[in-house]
Motif scaffolding. Structure first.
Motif, PDB file in Angstrom:
ATOM      1  N   SER A 240      46.903  39.839  43.822  1.00 27.04           N
ATOM      2  CA  SER A 240      46.949  39.407  45.232  1.00 27.04           C
ATOM      3  C   SER A 240      46.129  38.134  45.434  1.00 27.04           C
ATOM      4  O   SER A 240      45.585  37.894  46.501  1.00 27.04           O
ATOM      5  CB  SER A 240      46.402  40.520  46.125  1.00 27.04           C
TER       6      SER A 240
ATOM      7  N   HIS B 166      45.825  33.753  44.728  1.00 25.88           N
ATOM      8  CA  HIS B 166      46.557  32.615  45.296  1.00 25.88           C
ATOM      9  C   HIS B 166      48.022  32.614  44.861  1.00 25.88           C
ATOM     10  O   HIS B 166      48.909  32.328  45.662  1.00 25.88           O
ATOM     11  CB  HIS B 166      45.866  31.308  44.907  1.00 25.88           C
ATOM     12  N   ALA B 167      48.280  32.939  43.598  1.00 26.75           N
ATOM     13  CA  ALA B 167      49.671  32.960  43.127  1.00 26.75           C
ATOM     14  C   ALA B 167      50.417  34.141  43.748  1.00 26.75           C
ATOM     15  O   ALA B 167      51.539  33.978  44.254  1.00 26.75           O
ATOM     16  CB  ALA B 167      49.706  33.040  41.604  1.00 26.75           C
TER      17      ALA B 167
ATOM     18  N   THR C  91      47.470  45.384  43.316  1.00 26.61           N
ATOM     19  CA  THR C  91      46.282  44.650  42.901  1.00 26.61           C
ATOM     20  C   THR C  91      45.126  45.587  42.601  1.00 26.61           C
ATOM     21  O   THR C  91      44.965  46.619  43.243  1.00 26.61           O
ATOM     22  CB  THR C  91      45.874  43.630  43.993  1.00 26.61           C
ATOM     23  N   GLU C  92      44.315  45.175  41.632  1.00 27.65           N
ATOM     24  CA  GLU C  92      43.129  45.993  41.358  1.00 27.65           C
ATOM     25  C   GLU C  92      42.011  45.665  42.350  1.00 27.65           C
ATOM     26  O   GLU C  92      40.974  46.321  42.358  1.00 27.65           O
ATOM     27  CB  GLU C  92      42.667  45.819  39.912  1.00 27.65           C
ATOM     28  N   ASP C  93      42.214  44.623  43.162  1.00 28.83           N
ATOM     29  CA  ASP C  93      41.207  44.285  44.179  1.00 28.83           C
ATOM     30  C   ASP C  93      41.048  45.429  45.186  1.00 28.83           C
ATOM     31  O   ASP C  93      41.995  46.160  45.469  1.00 28.83           O
ATOM     32  CB  ASP C  93      41.630  43.022  44.958  1.00 28.83           C
TER      33      ASP C  93
ATOM     34  N   VAL D 235      47.121  47.745  37.080  1.00 25.65           N
ATOM     35  CA  VAL D 235      48.321  48.023  36.273  1.00 25.65           C
ATOM     36  C   VAL D 235      47.912  47.998  34.802  1.00 25.65           C
ATOM     37  O   VAL D 235      47.364  46.999  34.323  1.00 25.65           O
ATOM     38  CB  VAL D 235      49.425  46.967  36.533  1.00 25.65           C
TER      39      VAL D 235
ATOM     40  N   ARG E 150      33.738  36.011  40.329  1.00 26.45           N
ATOM     41  CA  ARG E 150      35.206  35.950  40.391  1.00 26.45           C
ATOM     42  C   ARG E 150      35.715  36.594  41.672  1.00 26.45           C
ATOM     43  O   ARG E 150      36.714  36.192  42.224  1.00 26.45           O
ATOM     44  CB  ARG E 150      35.844  36.723  39.217  1.00 26.45           C
TER      45      ARG E 150
ATOM     46  N   ASP F 142      46.873  31.374  37.103  1.00 22.80           N
ATOM     47  CA  ASP F 142      45.995  31.371  35.925  1.00 22.80           C
ATOM     48  C   ASP F 142      46.557  32.235  34.786  1.00 22.80           C
ATOM     49  O   ASP F 142      46.179  32.057  33.630  1.00 22.80           O
ATOM     50  CB  ASP F 142      44.601  31.923  36.284  1.00 22.80           C
TER      51      ASP F 142
ATOM     52  N   GLY G 286      43.903  26.788  35.782  1.00 20.69           N
ATOM     53  CA  GLY G 286      42.728  27.345  36.449  1.00 20.69           C
ATOM     54  C   GLY G 286      42.391  26.714  37.781  1.00 20.69           C
ATOM     55  O   GLY G 286      41.245  26.781  38.216  1.00 20.69           O
TER      56      GLY G 286
ATOM     57  N   ILE H 183      43.763  26.089  42.038  1.00 21.20           N
ATOM     58  CA  ILE H 183      44.611  26.660  43.087  1.00 21.20           C
ATOM     59  C   ILE H 183      45.943  25.903  43.244  1.00 21.20           C
ATOM     60  O   ILE H 183      46.998  26.547  43.349  1.00 21.20           O
ATOM     61  CB  ILE H 183      43.839  26.731  44.427  1.00 21.20           C
TER      62      ILE H 183
HETATM   63  C1  FAD Z   1      34.342  31.278  43.262  1.00 22.53           C
HETATM   64  C2  FAD Z   1      35.548  30.486  42.881  1.00 22.53           C
HETATM   65  C3  FAD Z   1      35.773  29.275  43.496  1.00 22.53           C
HETATM   66  C4  FAD Z   1      36.891  28.516  43.155  1.00 22.53           C
HETATM   67  N1  FAD Z   1      37.097  27.325  43.789  1.00 22.53           N
HETATM   68  C5  FAD Z   1      38.197  26.601  43.515  1.00 22.53           C
HETATM   69  C6  FAD Z   1      38.458  25.382  44.212  1.00 22.53           C
HETATM   70  O1  FAD Z   1      37.673  24.944  45.058  1.00 22.53           O
HETATM   71  N2  FAD Z   1      39.602  24.701  43.919  1.00 22.53           N
HETATM   72  C7  FAD Z   1      40.501  25.153  42.977  1.00 22.53           C
HETATM   73  O2  FAD Z   1      41.532  24.520  42.773  1.00 22.53           O
HETATM   74  N3  FAD Z   1      40.269  26.311  42.301  1.00 22.53           N
HETATM   75  C8  FAD Z   1      39.149  27.040  42.546  1.00 22.53           C
HETATM   76  N4  FAD Z   1      38.915  28.212  41.859  1.00 22.53           N
HETATM   77  C9  FAD Z   1      39.901  28.662  40.864  1.00 22.53           C
HETATM   78  C10 FAD Z   1      41.037  29.373  41.584  1.00 22.53           C
HETATM   79  O3  FAD Z   1      40.500  30.319  42.449  1.00 22.53           O
HETATM   80  C11 FAD Z   1      42.046  29.998  40.620  1.00 22.53           C
HETATM   81  O4  FAD Z   1      42.652  28.989  39.865  1.00 22.53           O
HETATM   82  C12 FAD Z   1      43.094  30.774  41.405  1.00 22.53           C
HETATM   83  O5  FAD Z   1      42.492  31.832  42.099  1.00 22.53           O
HETATM   84  C13 FAD Z   1      44.207  31.290  40.511  1.00 22.53           C
HETATM   85  O6  FAD Z   1      45.046  32.105  41.281  1.00 22.53           O
HETATM   86  P1  FAD Z   1      45.760  33.362  40.644  1.00 22.53           P
HETATM   87  O7  FAD Z   1      46.527  33.999  41.734  1.00 22.53           O
HETATM   88  O8  FAD Z   1      46.460  32.968  39.408  1.00 22.53           O
HETATM   89  O9  FAD Z   1      44.569  34.307  40.170  1.00 22.53           O
HETATM   90  P2  FAD Z   1      43.473  35.051  41.040  1.00 22.53           P
HETATM   91  O10 FAD Z   1      43.262  34.378  42.332  1.00 22.53           O
HETATM   92  O11 FAD Z   1      42.315  35.247  40.137  1.00 22.53           O
HETATM   93  O12 FAD Z   1      44.131  36.475  41.347  1.00 22.53           O
HETATM   94  C14 FAD Z   1      44.395  37.419  40.329  1.00 22.53           C
HETATM   95  C15 FAD Z   1      44.731  38.744  40.968  1.00 22.53           C
HETATM   96  O13 FAD Z   1      45.216  39.646  39.991  1.00 22.53           O
HETATM   97  C16 FAD Z   1      44.587  40.920  40.155  1.00 22.53           C
HETATM   98  N5  FAD Z   1      44.665  41.610  38.854  1.00 22.53           N
HETATM   99  C17 FAD Z   1      44.225  41.172  37.651  1.00 22.53           C
HETATM  100  N6  FAD Z   1      44.559  42.054  36.677  1.00 22.53           N
HETATM  101  C18 FAD Z   1      45.222  43.059  37.283  1.00 22.53           C
HETATM  102  C19 FAD Z   1      45.836  44.265  36.833  1.00 22.53           C
HETATM  103  N7  FAD Z   1      45.875  44.602  35.524  1.00 22.53           N
HETATM  104  N8  FAD Z   1      46.411  45.073  37.741  1.00 22.53           N
HETATM  105  C20 FAD Z   1      46.420  44.747  39.068  1.00 22.53           C
HETATM  106  N9  FAD Z   1      45.866  43.620  39.556  1.00 22.53           N
HETATM  107  C21 FAD Z   1      45.284  42.787  38.678  1.00 22.53           C
HETATM  108  C22 FAD Z   1      43.198  40.556  40.644  1.00 22.53           C
HETATM  109  O14 FAD Z   1      42.580  41.659  41.238  1.00 22.53           O
HETATM  110  C23 FAD Z   1      43.559  39.444  41.629  1.00 22.53           C
HETATM  111  O15 FAD Z   1      44.002  39.984  42.846  1.00 22.53           O
HETATM  112  C24 FAD Z   1      37.797  28.993  42.176  1.00 22.53           C
HETATM  113  C25 FAD Z   1      37.562  30.217  41.547  1.00 22.53           C
HETATM  114  C26 FAD Z   1      36.445  30.962  41.893  1.00 22.53           C
HETATM  115  C27 FAD Z   1      36.216  32.291  41.217  1.00 22.53           C
END
Ligand code: FAD
Length: 401
Positions: free
Chosen positions: A8, A10-11, A32-34, A77, A125, A279, A292, A294
């Protein structure tokens, strides 16, 4: 059609919104595991400052109900049966799907420093991490914290902690801050500006050789050009990067690349009807894009969602850009500013008194990247010009140089 989204972040949320915008008759499940519904990761610094988790959530639970998105919180999951098209949740529950998007993000990288895991080490994180850091910071006897790594996360963390009377020391093996976003001159300039705004110590070109947890405090053996020495702190924060948790795709037979899940230009994995974005998806085959961040997660999730609905739109990459405002200082890094050989720096402004730094990077007379510190002037124009790799002549026509 039942689309399941794991994650849940950004993607995940972008995919859910895009799916619903383009199809009002499909079933969407977000697993989501959140413990909380979607929140922007950069908002979690506010938790360290004392905000309640509920205050940083982007959409209330009623939003998911209104959009008819079934939300499964606290649901890790553990396996995907791609033959039966079924997800296995840690609690034993199963969820079936027709199409699946894996948007599981990344986790913190822990550097292999001897002793690092012999005691507590804090990473940031999610909301729980931020709550734990706040609790530890408020309990600190000396207020001395060491942050490993000199990237964006470290700078934001240092500023946040200084706001609650903690004195951070940032240690990085590189000679300046934000190596991915700034050139050396920009990094040193940013450092000078930061020095005027909040109290942080910086130890650059320094590596950690060993970490010893002594109960009440931590001793770090440091090595720099002058030799070895010890550095002591109350607690340790690790912000040295990210890595992928590839257990779930491995269990499912999904191909993994250098960092993460290999996807084709349509964001599909090697398994039919399973897509990946953010990511969790490897970026190696998309030159120029950065892993890595957003913007990459959002672009990929939109493409994945549209293709899940039957289109064939390729992902063509994302121009990396970061903007942040630390202690009132605007900093923007656009495109590639670390090109090396053949690079020409143009339209340079370095004004120490006003705290303004601007530099544009050209290669083969094409704009590849830009750095702006202390100003947002021409930001949007520069973004467009960088995307289109404008020539110096075109740039000079558009912006005041
Ligand atoms: C504190 C912080 C600040 C940041 N600031 C910036 C910024 O200013 N600009 C920028 O571009 N990027 C920033 N980033 C990086 C950015 O947040 C990530 O690139 C972005 O969140 C990637 O999105 P995502 O959806 O791929 O992964 P995430 O946002 O990490 O979401 C992953 C989701 O998957 C869930 N999940 C994982 N494994 C499982 C499983 N097995 N079963 C169920 N659910 C699962 C998690 O609980 C989470 O909900 C920051 C990161 C952090 C931690």
């Amino acid at each position: 059609l039942h689309v399941a989204i794991i994650g849940s972040g950004h993607a995940g949320i972008t995919a859910a919104i895009t799916l619903r915008q383009n199809a009002d008759d499909i079933k969407i499940s977000m697993i989501t595991e959140d413990n909380y519904p979607h929140y922007p990761r950069p908002s979690i610094y506010k938790i360290i400052l004392g905000k309640k988790p509920e205050e940083i959530l982007h959409y209330p639970k009623t939003w998911y109900e209104r959009k008819e998105i079934s939300l499964f919180l606290n649901s890790c999951v553990v396996n995907v049966n791609s033959v039966n098209k079924e997800l296995l949740i840690e609690n034993g529950k199963t969820i079936s799907y027709d199409k699946l998007l894996i948007a599981t993000g990344s986790k913190s990288f822990i550097p292999p420093i001897p002793g690092i895991l012999d005691g507590p080490i804090y990473c940031l994180r999610n909301i729980e991490d931020a709550l734990a850091i706040r609790e530890r910071a408020l309990d600190s006897s000396t207020g001395e914290v060491t942050i490993l790594g000199g990237g964006l996360l470290s700078v934001e963390l240092a500023k946040t902690l200084s706001d609650i009377s903690i004195t951070p020391t940032i240690i990085d093996r590189s000679p300046y801050l934000l190596r991915k976003q700034l050139d050396m001159e920009g990094g040193l300039f940013f450092n000078k500006v930061l020095d005027k705004t909040f109290k942080t110590r910086f130890l650059f070109s320094t590596t950690c050789q060993k970490i010893k947890h002594n109960g009440k405090h931590i001793t770090i053996s440091l090595k720099d050009a002058s030799g070895m020495r010890n550095h002591t702190c109350d607690f340790l924060l690790n912000a040295t990067g990210i890595q992928n948790d590839n257990e779930l795709p491995n269990n499912t037979g999904i191909n993994i690349g250098k960092y993460a899940i290999i996807v084709d230009p349509f964001m599909q994995t090697n398994i039919q009807d399973i897509y990946a974005a953010g990511d969790a998806a490897d970026i190696e085959s998309f030159p120029g894009s950065k892993f890595g961040i957003i913007p990459t997660a959002i672009d990929q999730a939109k493409i994945a969602a549209i293709n899940i609905l039957g289109s064939e739109v390729p992902y063509t990459g994302t121009m990396p850009w970061n903007t942040l405002k630390v202690a009132g200082i605007n900093l923007t890094s656009l495109g590639d500013v670390t090109l090396g050989v053949g690079i020409r720096e143009e339209c340079v402004v370095i004004d120490d008194d006003k705290g303004i730094y601007r530099k544009l990077f050209f290669k083969d007379n094409k704009l590849q990247g830009a750095i702006l510190i202390g100003t947002k002037q021409n930001l949007h124009t520069l973004k467009t010009l960088t995307i289109h790799h404008a020539s110096l002549k075109e740039v000079k026509k558009e912006i005041k140089v």
